[in-house]
Design a protein around this motif. Structure first.
Motif, PDB file in Angstrom:
ATOM      1  N   LYS A 298       0.829  -1.206   0.000  1.00  0.00           N
ATOM      2  CA  LYS A 298       0.000   0.000   0.000  1.00  0.00           C
ATOM      3  C   LYS A 298       0.865   1.259   0.000  1.00  0.00           C
ATOM      4  O   LYS A 298       0.575   2.241  -0.695  1.00  0.00           O
ATOM      5  CB  LYS A 298      -0.932   0.010   1.211  1.00  0.00           C
ATOM      6  N   ALA A 299       1.952   1.242   0.792  1.00  0.00           N
ATOM      7  CA  ALA A 299       2.852   2.398   0.844  1.00  0.00           C
ATOM      8  C   ALA A 299       3.529   2.623  -0.506  1.00  0.00           C
ATOM      9  O   ALA A 299       3.657   3.765  -0.973  1.00  0.00           O
ATOM     10  CB  ALA A 299       3.900   2.194   1.938  1.00  0.00           C
ATOM     11  N   ALA A 300       3.950   1.524  -1.147  1.00  0.00           N
ATOM     12  CA  ALA A 300       4.595   1.659  -2.468  1.00  0.00           C
ATOM     13  C   ALA A 300       3.611   2.187  -3.508  1.00  0.00           C
ATOM     14  O   ALA A 300       3.964   3.024  -4.356  1.00  0.00           O
ATOM     15  CB  ALA A 300       5.156   0.311  -2.908  1.00  0.00           C
ATOM     16  N   GLN A 301       2.349   1.714  -3.451  1.00  0.00           N
ATOM     17  CA  GLN A 301       1.339   2.200  -4.386  1.00  0.00           C
ATOM     18  C   GLN A 301       1.036   3.677  -4.165  1.00  0.00           C
ATOM     19  O   GLN A 301       0.868   4.435  -5.127  1.00  0.00           O
ATOM     20  CB  GLN A 301       0.063   1.370  -4.248  1.00  0.00           C
ATOM     21  N   ALA A 302       0.971   4.097  -2.896  1.00  0.00           N
ATOM     22  CA  ALA A 302       0.714   5.511  -2.597  1.00  0.00           C
ATOM     23  C   ALA A 302       1.865   6.393  -3.067  1.00  0.00           C
ATOM     24  O   ALA A 302       1.653   7.491  -3.595  1.00  0.00           O
ATOM     25  CB  ALA A 302       0.479   5.687  -1.102  1.00  0.00           C
ATOM     26  N   GLU A 303       3.104   5.910  -2.902  1.00  0.00           N
ATOM     27  CA  GLU A 303       4.269   6.686  -3.351  1.00  0.00           C
ATOM     28  C   GLU A 303       4.307   6.789  -4.869  1.00  0.00           C
ATOM     29  O   GLU A 303       4.641   7.843  -5.419  1.00  0.00           O
ATOM     30  CB  GLU A 303       5.543   6.021  -2.831  1.00  0.00           C
ATOM     31  N   LEU A 304       3.937   5.698  -5.555  1.00  0.00           N
ATOM     32  CA  LEU A 304       3.892   5.725  -7.014  1.00  0.00           C
ATOM     33  C   LEU A 304       2.786   6.650  -7.511  1.00  0.00           C
ATOM     34  O   LEU A 304       2.954   7.376  -8.497  1.00  0.00           O
ATOM     35  CB  LEU A 304       3.679   4.311  -7.549  1.00  0.00           C
ATOM     36  N   LYS A 305       1.650   6.655  -6.823  1.00  0.00           N
ATOM     37  CA  LYS A 305       0.547   7.535  -7.208  1.00  0.00           C
ATOM     38  C   LYS A 305       0.941   8.999  -7.064  1.00  0.00           C
ATOM     39  O   LYS A 305       0.558   9.845  -7.889  1.00  0.00           O
ATOM     40  CB  LYS A 305      -0.679   7.225  -6.349  1.00  0.00           C
ATOM     41  N   ALA A 306       1.710   9.328  -6.022  1.00  0.00           N
ATOM     42  CA  ALA A 306       2.138  10.714  -5.819  1.00  0.00           C
ATOM     43  C   ALA A 306       3.107  11.175  -6.902  1.00  0.00           C
ATOM     44  O   ALA A 306       3.227  12.369  -7.154  1.00  0.00           O
ATOM     45  CB  ALA A 306       2.788  10.863  -4.446  1.00  0.00           C
TER      46      ALA A 306
ATOM     47  N   SER B 284       1.649  14.949  -9.412  1.00  0.00           N
ATOM     48  CA  SER B 284       2.906  15.637  -9.103  1.00  0.00           C
ATOM     49  C   SER B 284       2.789  17.143  -9.283  1.00  0.00           C
ATOM     50  O   SER B 284       3.444  17.914  -8.572  1.00  0.00           O
ATOM     51  CB  SER B 284       4.030  15.090  -9.975  1.00  0.00           C
ATOM     52  N   LEU B 285       1.954  17.594 -10.219  1.00  0.00           N
ATOM     53  CA  LEU B 285       1.819  19.031 -10.452  1.00  0.00           C
ATOM     54  C   LEU B 285       1.178  19.738  -9.262  1.00  0.00           C
ATOM     55  O   LEU B 285       1.436  20.918  -9.015  1.00  0.00           O
ATOM     56  CB  LEU B 285       0.997  19.267 -11.717  1.00  0.00           C
ATOM     57  N   LYS B 286       0.352  19.005  -8.498  1.00  0.00           N
ATOM     58  CA  LYS B 286      -0.274  19.607  -7.313  1.00  0.00           C
ATOM     59  C   LYS B 286       0.734  19.873  -6.199  1.00  0.00           C
ATOM     60  O   LYS B 286       0.476  20.674  -5.310  1.00  0.00           O
ATOM     61  CB  LYS B 286      -1.373  18.681  -6.782  1.00  0.00           C
ATOM     62  N   GLN B 287       1.867  19.192  -6.243  1.00  0.00           N
ATOM     63  CA  GLN B 287       2.861  19.324  -5.181  1.00  0.00           C
ATOM     64  C   GLN B 287       3.938  20.358  -5.502  1.00  0.00           C
ATOM     65  O   GLN B 287       4.861  20.543  -4.727  1.00  0.00           O
ATOM     66  CB  GLN B 287       3.526  17.961  -4.942  1.00  0.00           C
ATOM     67  N   MET B 288       3.834  21.035  -6.650  1.00  0.00           N
ATOM     68  CA  MET B 288       4.856  21.986  -7.064  1.00  0.00           C
ATOM     69  C   MET B 288       4.510  23.393  -6.574  1.00  0.00           C
ATOM     70  O   MET B 288       3.351  23.808  -6.569  1.00  0.00           O
ATOM     71  CB  MET B 288       4.990  22.009  -8.591  1.00  0.00           C
ATOM     72  N   VAL B 289       5.557  24.125  -6.162  1.00  0.00           N
ATOM     73  CA  VAL B 289       5.449  25.530  -5.775  1.00  0.00           C
ATOM     74  C   VAL B 289       6.461  26.304  -6.615  1.00  0.00           C
ATOM     75  O   VAL B 289       7.664  26.056  -6.529  1.00  0.00           O
ATOM     76  CB  VAL B 289       5.723  25.736  -4.275  1.00  0.00           C
ATOM     77  N   CYS B 290       5.976  27.219  -7.443  1.00  0.00           N
ATOM     78  CA  CYS B 290       6.827  28.027  -8.312  1.00  0.00           C
ATOM     79  C   CYS B 290       7.113  29.365  -7.634  1.00  0.00           C
ATOM     80  O   CYS B 290       6.181  30.078  -7.242  1.00  0.00           O
ATOM     81  CB  CYS B 290       6.147  28.235  -9.661  1.00  0.00           C
ATOM     82  N   LEU B 291       8.394  29.698  -7.475  1.00  0.00           N
ATOM     83  CA  LEU B 291       8.818  30.920  -6.787  1.00  0.00           C
ATOM     84  C   LEU B 291       9.276  31.933  -7.825  1.00  0.00           C
ATOM     85  O   LEU B 291      10.279  31.719  -8.515  1.00  0.00           O
ATOM     86  CB  LEU B 291       9.949  30.607  -5.804  1.00  0.00           C
TER      87      LEU B 291
ATOM     88  N   ALA C 262      -0.691  23.951 -10.008  1.00  0.00           N
ATOM     89  CA  ALA C 262       0.487  24.252  -9.192  1.00  0.00           C
ATOM     90  C   ALA C 262       0.305  25.580  -8.452  1.00  0.00           C
ATOM     91  O   ALA C 262      -0.527  26.420  -8.820  1.00  0.00           O
ATOM     92  CB  ALA C 262       1.735  24.303 -10.068  1.00  0.00           C
ATOM     93  N   SER C 263       1.109  25.771  -7.407  1.00  0.00           N
ATOM     94  CA  SER C 263       1.073  27.000  -6.618  1.00  0.00           C
ATOM     95  C   SER C 263       2.177  27.939  -7.090  1.00  0.00           C
ATOM     96  O   SER C 263       3.284  27.497  -7.415  1.00  0.00           O
ATOM     97  CB  SER C 263       1.275  26.682  -5.131  1.00  0.00           C
ATOM     98  N   TYR C 264       1.883  29.234  -7.101  1.00  0.00           N
ATOM     99  CA  TYR C 264       2.845  30.249  -7.518  1.00  0.00           C
ATOM    100  C   TYR C 264       2.954  31.311  -6.418  1.00  0.00           C
ATOM    101  O   TYR C 264       1.941  31.798  -5.914  1.00  0.00           O
ATOM    102  CB  TYR C 264       2.415  30.901  -8.835  1.00  0.00           C
ATOM    103  N   GLN C 265       4.185  31.639  -6.050  1.00  0.00           N
ATOM    104  CA  GLN C 265       4.434  32.609  -4.995  1.00  0.00           C
ATOM    105  C   GLN C 265       5.474  33.624  -5.461  1.00  0.00           C
ATOM    106  O   GLN C 265       6.323  33.322  -6.305  1.00  0.00           O
ATOM    107  CB  GLN C 265       4.942  31.906  -3.726  1.00  0.00           C
TER     108      GLN C 265
END
Length: 407
Positions: free
Chosen positions: A81-89, A95-102, A125-128
């Motif tokens: 389950k942990a490996a599947q969750a890591e692969l899904k992330a 992956s684009l949801k986890q990005m922060v553009c500075l 993605a988030s922009y700051q």
């Protein structure tokens, strides 16, 4: 009331032999009637205890083994389950949801419009806006780490890591002034400063407004030529706009760009408008977000064949023809018609290897080049040849002793 009679061993044997001959019932000498009630109970109780002890031990051992197997199974299930969750992330849609553009505020001031506002429109993605030393764009990733605890439950911890990519945005005049050593800082000092500020990072220099600069230089050159011809400098100077501080020709600019890329390794990207800059930042953000997933796919390359595997009988050799054909179809741009033409001349791998053994390198590379490939039937039939390039690749694949050689 009669008392039970005690018999000796000799009398017992005589009694049993006599009664068996007369077909009479034998007395149950070990029953409660012949033995005392307490004595009989103790005998039967002792026998029961002796028989039950091994069965109880077996049950205890079986239960403990079952519990251990269940615990191991729960741990393995939690790890999966942990490996599947890591692969899904790591997948592109997540992956684009986890990005922060500075984005540095100097970039927004340089373009003259709300760059961050345009970037946030319709983006996951988030922009700051973060102030820094250089007018650049950087990225950070929220990393989700999955594991298991003592209770075989999936745990998640989050971390933030900086991505090794930098977009350095510069106006065209400032960029050309640095690379031509006409600014306040020389090109070599500027490169060393960037490498110290962004160690182990890929730096991409974004030059803003190069086409506009070249157009101005070209227009000024034409006006100067017209001025010399017409000898009317006053009329020309009144209509001229503000000239650049220095003017470089297209050839000089190309030379400076080549020298910069060779000495520093920086890649130069040209944009002409704020819309192009916004699109470039969005595309780069997506590429940076998907980079770990693409690296994982490259590192875990597996041989994938669309067709089912061919079985070859070890005793009769049945199926070797199809296996040899399937081997040939793995070559790039080798069609089934080409494979049939090669199989018609060399029906097995050993046949073509025997032919290669009797050839030198030049003859082996062109051995299959003149084989005729027939396509279609009747009036639409066409012919062509295998060709020297494909023949050379097949020869290298089957005879090369260097596993790293490029086909």
């Amino acid at each position: 009331m009669l008392k039970p009679t005690a018999f000796t061993s000799k009398q017992k044997s005589l009694f049993i032999s006599d009664s068996s001959s007369d077909n009479e019932e034998l007395p149950d000498i070990f029953s409660k009637r012949n033995l005392g009630e307490n004595e009989a109970k103790s005998k039967f109780d002792t026998g029961t205890k002796i028989a039950a002890e091994p069965e109880m031990k077996k049950k205890v051992v079986k239960k403990s083994a079952t519990k251990l197997d269940k615990k191991v199974e729960d741990v393995e299930k939690a790890k999966r389950k942990a490996a599947q969750a890591e692969l899904k992330a790591l997948r592109p849609e997540e992956s684009l949801k986890q990005m922060v553009c500075l984005v540095d505020p100097k970039v927004e001031a340089m373009v003259g419009c709300g760059v961050v506002g345009q970037l946030c429109e319709g983006s996951v993605a988030s922009y700051q806006v973060t102030d820094g030393r250089f007018s650049c764009v950087k990225w950070r990733r929220k990393v989700e780490l999955y594991g298991t605890d003592e209770t075989s439950s999936v745990t998640m911890t989050t971390d933030v890591q900086d991505e090794p990519y930098v977009l350095l945005v510069l106006p065209c005049v400032d960029f050309l002034g640095i690379v031509s050593n006409r600014g306040s800082v020389t090109c070599n000092a500027w490169v060393e400063e960037l490498k110290q500020s962004f160690p182990a990072c890929q730096v991409h220099v974004v030059c803003f407004g190069m086409t506009k600069y070249r157009r101005k230089v070209k227009n000024n050159a034409q006006k100067n030529f017209r001025q010399q011809v017409l000898q009317n400098s006053e009329k020309v100077t009144k209509n001229t706009k503000k000239k650049p501080s220095f003017e470089l020709t297209d050839f000089e600019i190309e030379e400076l760009l080549v020298e910069l890329q060779l000495t520093s390794g920086f890649k130069v990207i040209f944009v002409e408008s704020s819309d192009e800059l916004v699109l470039l930042i969005q595309q780069t953000t997506k590429s940076v977000a998907e980079a770990p997933y693409k690296r994982m796919k490259r590192n875990n390359v597996q041989f994938i064949n669309d067709k089912a595997s061919v079985k070859v009988d070890a005793t009769t050799g049945h199926g070797s023809y199809n296996a040899w054909k399937q081997m040939l179809l793995q070559f790039h741009n080798l069609s089934p018609d080409m494979a049939d033409a090669i199989l018609k001349q060399y029906p097995s791998l050993s046949c073509i290897m025997s032919a290669y053994d009797g050839c030198n390198t030049a003859e082996g590379e062109t051995l299959l080049a003149d084989l005729v490939i027939r396509r279609g039937v009747g009036t639409i039939q066409s012919t062509r040849r295998v060709g020297p390039e494909l023949s050379k690749r097949i020869y290298k694949m089957l005879t090369s002793k260097n596993g790293s050689e490029t086909l």
